[in-house]
Scaffold this motif. Structure first.
Motif, PDB file in Angstrom:
ATOM      1  N   UNK A  19       6.022 -19.570  -1.361  1.00 21.59           N
ATOM      2  CA  UNK A  19       4.640 -19.134  -1.144  1.00 21.59           C
ATOM      3  C   UNK A  19       3.929 -20.080  -0.176  1.00 21.59           C
ATOM      4  N   UNK A  20       4.252 -21.357  -0.262  1.00 23.13           N
ATOM      5  CA  UNK A  20       3.642 -22.327   0.649  1.00 23.13           C
ATOM      6  C   UNK A  20       4.069 -22.058   2.095  1.00 23.13           C
ATOM      7  N   UNK A  32       3.731  -9.115   9.520  1.00 21.64           N
ATOM      8  CA  UNK A  32       4.270  -8.079   8.647  1.00 21.64           C
ATOM      9  C   UNK A  32       5.395  -8.669   7.795  1.00 21.64           C
ATOM     10  N   UNK A  33       5.814  -7.899   6.790  1.00 25.56           N
ATOM     11  CA  UNK A  33       6.929  -8.337   5.949  1.00 25.56           C
ATOM     12  C   UNK A  33       8.182  -8.538   6.808  1.00 25.56           C
ATOM     13  N   UNK A  34       8.424  -7.615   7.743  1.00 25.47           N
ATOM     14  CA  UNK A  34       9.615  -7.721   8.595  1.00 25.47           C
ATOM     15  C   UNK A  34       9.578  -9.004   9.422  1.00 25.47           C
ATOM     16  N   UNK A  35       8.418  -9.355   9.948  1.00 23.46           N
ATOM     17  CA  UNK A  35       8.298 -10.579  10.746  1.00 23.46           C
ATOM     18  C   UNK A  35       8.492 -11.819   9.872  1.00 23.46           C
ATOM     19  N   UNK A  48       8.135  -9.806  -0.572  1.00 22.30           N
ATOM     20  CA  UNK A  48       7.127  -8.865  -1.072  1.00 22.30           C
ATOM     21  C   UNK A  48       6.564  -9.317  -2.416  1.00 22.30           C
ATOM     22  N   UNK A  49       7.444  -9.871  -3.278  1.00 25.73           N
ATOM     23  CA  UNK A  49       6.993 -10.353  -4.579  1.00 25.73           C
ATOM     24  C   UNK A  49       6.006 -11.503  -4.451  1.00 25.73           C
TER      25      UNK A  49
END
Length: 308
Positions: A19-20, A32-35, A48-49
């Motif tokens: 998370x950090x 984005x998630x993909x990036x 994603x979590x």
């Protein structure tokens, strides 16, 4: 004063290494998630979590961007959470992993930017690019338009007046609804728009002289008018020789949902509009692409010109 339990929650949230890493990247720019996957080398479910937990905490939020969602830091983070993140960010900014993630993102940016044009060839209409929105494109194209003495029939609360007024010698906003008329007057006064008047009237009987307009517009308003054929006859009367008519409305449909928006008619066919535009030349009527989301309403545009 912050509760001890809340402070503990903040610190536990920020104590996780993944998370950090996410927060440091999002603090630099929205991604984005993909990036994030490509930069961190982690799986989608893991990222994603962690994003879900950060979003729930109020540190980040996401904005739709085409088929993806772009995550970014919030500007309205709660005071104590913002202070906790500020302290942790300062302590970890020069960490080896933080620097490596930033360098990896920079390299990926260079690589992806070089191939972006090739990648979107053939699908540019579905891709996002900064500034290349439909709103910006339409406003840019509108700069070429000249409406002369213009009548906007079914103008509602005057939401289009700010765009139309600079391209008109005179703009008359026509609407029969008292609440809409009052809102239009208030909007136009607030914007200090010159040469704009609001006229309370129905589209079938507009109290203006013959041949007084260079353009008459129906911008998604025809479906609200009780007798649309009469409204288009009135438009023909109001147009001066050489004047132009523009009708933007819905293609005939069977969606009861439209009635929730006050529609009196479930759209129209090209044959109906062309028939009601009798007396005009250069009549063109064609459907536009359907809306991408259900129930996929489709618009219909008619243009015509009054003979000189």
């Amino acid at each position: 004063m912050v509760a001890v339990d809340d402070l503990g929650d903040h610190l536990r949230l920020l104590a996780d290494g993944t998370r950090l890493r996410l927060l440091h990247l999002l603090d630099a720019e929205p991604l984005t998630v993909a990036e994030l996957q490509e930069t961190l080398g982690l799986g989608q479910s893991s990222i994603s979590g962690h994003l879900a937990k950060l979003k729930q905490s109020g540190l980040i939020h996401d904005v739709a961007e085409g088929a993806s969602r772009r995550y970014r830091m919030r500007s309205d983070v709660a005071t104590h959470l913002a202070a906790a993140w500020g302290a942790v960010r300062g302590l970890s900014a020069d960490d080896f992993q933080t620097r490596a993630d930033r360098e990896r993102l920079t390299e990926l940016r260079k690589t992806n930017a070089a191939g972006w044009v090739d990648r979107v060839a053939g699908s540019l209409d579905r891709e996002y690019a900064p500034g290349r929105t439909w709103a910006a494109l339409c406003q840019g194209l509108l700069s070429f338009a000249r409406f002369g003495r213009c009548i906007d029939v079914g103008a509602g609360d005057g939401s289009m007046a700010e765009l139309l007024a600079p391209r008109c010698e005179q703009l008359t906003c026509v609407d029969p609804n008292p609440a809409m008329v009052a809102a239009a007057v208030k909007r136009i006064d607030a914007l200090r728009l010159a040469r704009v008047t609001v006229l309370p009237a129905g589209g079938e009987a507009i109290p203006l002289p013959d041949a007084c307009a260079d353009s008459v517009l129906f911008l998604q308003s025809l479906q609200y008018i009780p007798v649309p054929a009469a409204a288009l006859r009135e438009a023909v009367r109001l147009l001066a020789p050489g004047g132009r008519l523009l009708v933007l409305t819905l293609v005939a449909h069977d969606q009861a949902e439209a009635e929730r928006f006050g529609h009196r008619h479930r759209g129209f066919t090209p044959r109906q509009l062309v028939g009601w535009a009798r007396g005009l030349d250069d009549v063109r009527c064609e459907p536009l692409p359907a809306e991408p989301r259900p129930p996929h309403f489709q618009s219909l545009v008619l243009t015509a010109r009054k003979p000189e």
